[in-house]
Design a protein around this motif. Sequence first.
Motif, short mmCIF file in Angstrom:
data_model
loop_
_atom_site.label_atom_id
_atom_site.label_comp_id
_atom_site.label_asym_id
_atom_site.label_seq_id
_atom_site.Cartn_x
_atom_site.Cartn_y
_atom_site.Cartn_z
N ALA A 63 0.80 -5.12 -25.16
CA ALA A 63 -0.48 -4.45 -25.00
C ALA A 63 -1.57 -5.24 -25.71
N GLY A 64 -2.68 -5.45 -25.02
CA GLY A 64 -3.81 -6.15 -25.60
C GLY A 64 -3.80 -7.65 -25.40
N LEU A 65 -2.68 -8.21 -24.95
CA LEU A 65 -2.61 -9.66 -24.79
C LEU A 65 -3.48 -10.18 -23.64
N PRO A 66 -3.51 -9.52 -22.48
CA PRO A 66 -4.42 -10.02 -21.43
C PRO A 66 -5.87 -10.06 -21.87
N GLU A 67 -6.31 -9.05 -22.60
CA GLU A 67 -7.69 -9.03 -23.09
C GLU A 67 -7.93 -10.15 -24.10
N ALA A 68 -6.94 -10.40 -24.96
CA ALA A 68 -7.07 -11.47 -25.96
C ALA A 68 -7.15 -12.84 -25.30
N LEU A 69 -6.45 -12.99 -24.17
CA LEU A 69 -6.47 -14.25 -23.44
C LEU A 69 -7.69 -14.37 -22.53
N GLY A 70 -8.41 -13.28 -22.36
CA GLY A 70 -9.59 -13.30 -21.50
C GLY A 70 -9.26 -13.19 -20.03
N VAL A 71 -8.14 -12.56 -19.71
CA VAL A 71 -7.74 -12.41 -18.30
C VAL A 71 -8.41 -11.17 -17.74
N ARG A 72 -9.25 -11.38 -16.75
CA ARG A 72 -9.93 -10.27 -16.08
C ARG A 72 -9.86 -10.49 -14.57
N ASP A 73 -8.69 -10.81 -14.11
CA ASP A 73 -8.52 -11.16 -12.71
C ASP A 73 -8.35 -9.91 -11.86
N ARG A 74 -9.20 -9.78 -10.86
CA ARG A 74 -9.16 -8.62 -9.97
C ARG A 74 -8.72 -9.01 -8.56
N ARG A 75 -8.13 -10.20 -8.41
CA ARG A 75 -7.78 -10.65 -7.06
C ARG A 75 -6.61 -9.88 -6.46
N VAL A 76 -5.62 -9.50 -7.26
CA VAL A 76 -4.47 -8.78 -6.71
C VAL A 76 -4.88 -7.41 -6.18
N PRO A 77 -5.60 -6.57 -6.95
CA PRO A 77 -6.01 -5.27 -6.39
C PRO A 77 -6.94 -5.41 -5.19
N LEU A 78 -7.82 -6.40 -5.21
CA LEU A 78 -8.72 -6.60 -4.08
C LEU A 78 -7.95 -7.01 -2.83
N THR A 79 -6.98 -7.90 -3.00
CA THR A 79 -6.15 -8.32 -1.87
C THR A 79 -5.34 -7.14 -1.34
N ALA A 80 -4.82 -6.31 -2.23
CA ALA A 80 -4.07 -5.13 -1.81
C ALA A 80 -4.96 -4.18 -1.02
N LEU A 81 -6.19 -3.98 -1.46
CA LEU A 81 -7.12 -3.11 -0.74
C LEU A 81 -7.43 -3.67 0.65
N ILE A 82 -7.72 -4.95 0.73
CA ILE A 82 -8.03 -5.56 2.02
C ILE A 82 -6.84 -5.46 2.98
N CYS A 83 -5.64 -5.73 2.47
CA CYS A 83 -4.45 -5.63 3.31
C CYS A 83 -4.18 -4.20 3.76
N ALA A 84 -4.45 -3.22 2.88
CA ALA A 84 -4.27 -1.82 3.25
C ALA A 84 -5.22 -1.43 4.37
N VAL A 85 -6.48 -1.82 4.24
CA VAL A 85 -7.48 -1.48 5.27
C VAL A 85 -7.13 -2.15 6.59
N LEU A 86 -6.75 -3.42 6.54
CA LEU A 86 -6.40 -4.14 7.77
C LEU A 86 -5.15 -3.55 8.44
N ALA A 87 -4.14 -3.23 7.63
CA ALA A 87 -2.92 -2.64 8.20
C ALA A 87 -3.20 -1.26 8.78
N GLY A 88 -3.98 -0.46 8.07
CA GLY A 88 -4.32 0.88 8.59
C GLY A 88 -5.16 0.80 9.85
N ALA A 89 -6.16 -0.08 9.86
CA ALA A 89 -7.01 -0.22 11.05
C ALA A 89 -6.21 -0.75 12.22
N GLY A 90 -5.34 -1.71 11.95
CA GLY A 90 -4.50 -2.25 13.03
C GLY A 90 -3.56 -1.20 13.61
#
Length: 176
Positions: free
Chosen positions: A42-69
């Motif tokens: 706990a707290g290590l990602p913040e200490a390293l400065g990791v603020r990557d939001r690509r995985v949740p964004l990719t999951a959202l895009i894939c969910a919308v595309l799969a649902g729309a398809g």
Amino acid sequence: MAERLHGLLARFPDADRLIAASRDLRECGLSRLDAYTPHPVAGLPEALGVRDRRVPLTALICAVLAGAGTLALQIYASLDYPFNVGGKPVVSWPAYMIVTFAMSMVGATLGALFSMLLLNGFPRPYHPLFNVAEFDAASRDGFFLCVEAADPRFDAERLNQRLKQHGAERVWEVPA
């Protein structure tokens, strides 16, 4: 010819010292840091400065595309092959929602899985840290911090001393 350096690898006795060293090095302006631990800390990602939001964004895009398809496929099937059931409209969207929701969840799961694997660099059968024999402890009981030589503020001698000041048990130079 001097051997190319991947970076410095330091082993810490516990997670608290690892977090303190990570936080201090980030505050000094170093950005090419990575930590290796046997369990989530706990707290290590913040200490390293990791603020990557690509995985949740990719999951959202894939969910919308799969649902729309899925919804589009069901509407297409209803229009192209109409089937009258109890006088209901040919395109009855409430009947499509269960399958659409399920496929949205499948899309989100697969999107998150594959983006996480790609962003973590998998598959990667070799990494320069494997040249340090003691690094195998990272999966058992070791807390390691790697400072990559590609960082613009990398200075091996200064960083070696700074890591030891933070309680590093040992510091290795990792060949590339």
